[in-house]
Design a protein around this motif. Sequence first.
Motif, PDB file in Angstrom:
ATOM      1  N   ASP B 151       0.833  -1.214   0.000  1.00  0.00           N
ATOM      2  CA  ASP B 151       0.000   0.000   0.000  1.00  0.00           C
ATOM      3  C   ASP B 151       0.865   1.261   0.000  1.00  0.00           C
ATOM      4  O   ASP B 151       0.606   2.218  -0.745  1.00  0.00           O
ATOM      5  N   GLY B 152       1.915   1.246   0.850  1.00  0.00           N
ATOM      6  CA  GLY B 152       2.818   2.389   0.946  1.00  0.00           C
ATOM      7  C   GLY B 152       3.558   2.615  -0.359  1.00  0.00           C
ATOM      8  O   GLY B 152       3.694   3.756  -0.822  1.00  0.00           O
ATOM      9  N   LEU B 153       4.028   1.517  -0.963  1.00  0.00           N
ATOM     10  CA  LEU B 153       4.770   1.625  -2.227  1.00  0.00           C
ATOM     11  C   LEU B 153       3.868   2.174  -3.332  1.00  0.00           C
ATOM     12  O   LEU B 153       4.278   3.029  -4.119  1.00  0.00           O
ATOM     13  N   LEU B 154       2.639   1.693  -3.375  1.00  0.00           N
ATOM     14  CA  LEU B 154       1.690   2.161  -4.394  1.00  0.00           C
ATOM     15  C   LEU B 154       1.394   3.644  -4.223  1.00  0.00           C
ATOM     16  O   LEU B 154       1.275   4.391  -5.198  1.00  0.00           O
ATOM     17  N   GLU B 155       1.261   4.044  -2.950  1.00  0.00           N
ATOM     18  CA  GLU B 155       0.975   5.446  -2.645  1.00  0.00           C
ATOM     19  C   GLU B 155       2.117   6.336  -3.138  1.00  0.00           C
ATOM     20  O   GLU B 155       1.880   7.383  -3.754  1.00  0.00           O
ATOM     21  N   LYS B 156       3.362   5.880  -2.865  1.00  0.00           N
ATOM     22  CA  LYS B 156       4.548   6.646  -3.315  1.00  0.00           C
ATOM     23  C   LYS B 156       4.565   6.737  -4.834  1.00  0.00           C
ATOM     24  O   LYS B 156       4.853   7.784  -5.408  1.00  0.00           O
ATOM     25  N   TRP B 157       4.294   5.618  -5.480  1.00  0.00           N
ATOM     26  CA  TRP B 157       4.307   5.554  -6.946  1.00  0.00           C
ATOM     27  C   TRP B 157       3.257   6.496  -7.529  1.00  0.00           C
ATOM     28  O   TRP B 157       3.507   7.213  -8.472  1.00  0.00           O
ATOM     29  N   ARG B 158       2.070   6.474  -6.886  1.00  0.00           N
ATOM     30  CA  ARG B 158       0.984   7.344  -7.344  1.00  0.00           C
ATOM     31  C   ARG B 158       1.393   8.814  -7.231  1.00  0.00           C
ATOM     32  O   ARG B 158       1.174   9.602  -8.143  1.00  0.00           O
ATOM     33  N   LYS B 159       2.014   9.147  -6.081  1.00  0.00           N
ATOM     34  CA  LYS B 159       2.410  10.542  -5.840  1.00  0.00           C
ATOM     35  C   LYS B 159       3.476  10.980  -6.852  1.00  0.00           C
ATOM     36  O   LYS B 159       3.455  12.091  -7.357  1.00  0.00           O
ATOM     37  N   SER B 160       4.418  10.056  -7.110  1.00  0.00           N
ATOM     38  CA  SER B 160       5.493  10.419  -8.040  1.00  0.00           C
ATOM     39  C   SER B 160       4.988  10.543  -9.474  1.00  0.00           C
ATOM     40  O   SER B 160       5.629  11.173 -10.307  1.00  0.00           O
ATOM     41  N   HIS B 161       3.871   9.916  -9.778  1.00  0.00           N
ATOM     42  CA  HIS B 161       3.326   9.989 -11.137  1.00  0.00           C
ATOM     43  C   HIS B 161       2.163  10.975 -11.254  1.00  0.00           C
ATOM     44  O   HIS B 161       1.521  11.042 -12.299  1.00  0.00           O
ATOM     45  N   ALA B 162       1.884  11.666 -10.150  1.00  0.00           N
ATOM     46  CA  ALA B 162       0.739  12.587 -10.175  1.00  0.00           C
ATOM     47  C   ALA B 162       1.116  13.879 -10.908  1.00  0.00           C
ATOM     48  O   ALA B 162       2.268  14.294 -10.906  1.00  0.00           O
TER      49      ALA B 162
END
Lengths: 154, 162
Positions: B151-162
């Motif tokens: 969940d944390g990794l996905l959140e980071k990935w989402r933020k970096s691709h936002a």
Amino acid sequence: MKKLVIRSLIIVAIALTAAFLTNLLRPEPLAWIAGAPYNIFSDCPETAQHALPLKIGNVERERDFFVDARKAAQFEAGRIPGAFSLPYDSLFPADAAKVDEIREAAGGWRIVVYGDMPGAKLLADDLFSQKAGNVYYLEGGLDAWLAAGYEVEK
Amino acid sequence: MTPKKEKLKTILAAVGVPLRVYIGAVFIAASLFKIYEPYQFALSVATYQMAPLPLINIFALALPWVELVCGVLLIAGFWTRANALLISAMMLMFICVLSVALARGLQMSCGCFASQDAADEIGVHTLLRDFAWLAVSLYVLLFDDGRFGADGLLEKWRKSHA
């Protein structure tokens, strides 16, 4: 909260799909709806009202309580580990104090009598009639035990 | 959110990691035999004499897979809270079934039952163990938001691709 519930439902849906597919792949799939009631009881002396035979394959070595119906000398020569010696006597019923001892030691689990036939079966019936518990006799006696590759105690 | 509160949340979530790995492993271990031997598990379910006949096989086929999927996803930290919610619900159900069986005085260790699994003695110790597992799963549900997992990794990935 809504997201939590939706995610939970998705997880359940994935699990159900996996369950459905694996069941399809089984050589003999289990019907999703049981057709007939399960027979939850095995053959039980309590309902049969006498001791029942027990096959060596159905023995629970760690839990069953074994009673050796053979003569003391045979018992000394080799016995099922932890067995209780109670030689069958065709003239007298088993001593009540020994029956109590067996009942207590078995702790509610099966009592399995083994030895020569018909002595073992008769002793098993005697123990059952004296309310020792759920008493069975081992088909094939000690020979069946040895043939199954189980060890004996000396 | 204040930095102090955020720090506390991080600590609580970090404590949840070993707990969720433990409870996930428990559920995976519990599910494998049931998946492999569904008939034996159905027999155990029937032995408790609580589920109506049409539900026994459905329950026996579906429940182990829910246990397995939840266990794996919980260890991975993917949808952590949803899995913890399902595991808590299952633990509650097990506790209810066990309590009813104990209250009824079901004695399954007499050797008369066809299911050797059901013959394993149940007692207050089993109930206490289940309560402990429920507490663990509730802790994960309340305090572990999966930041130390997928969940944390996905959140980071989402933020970096936002």
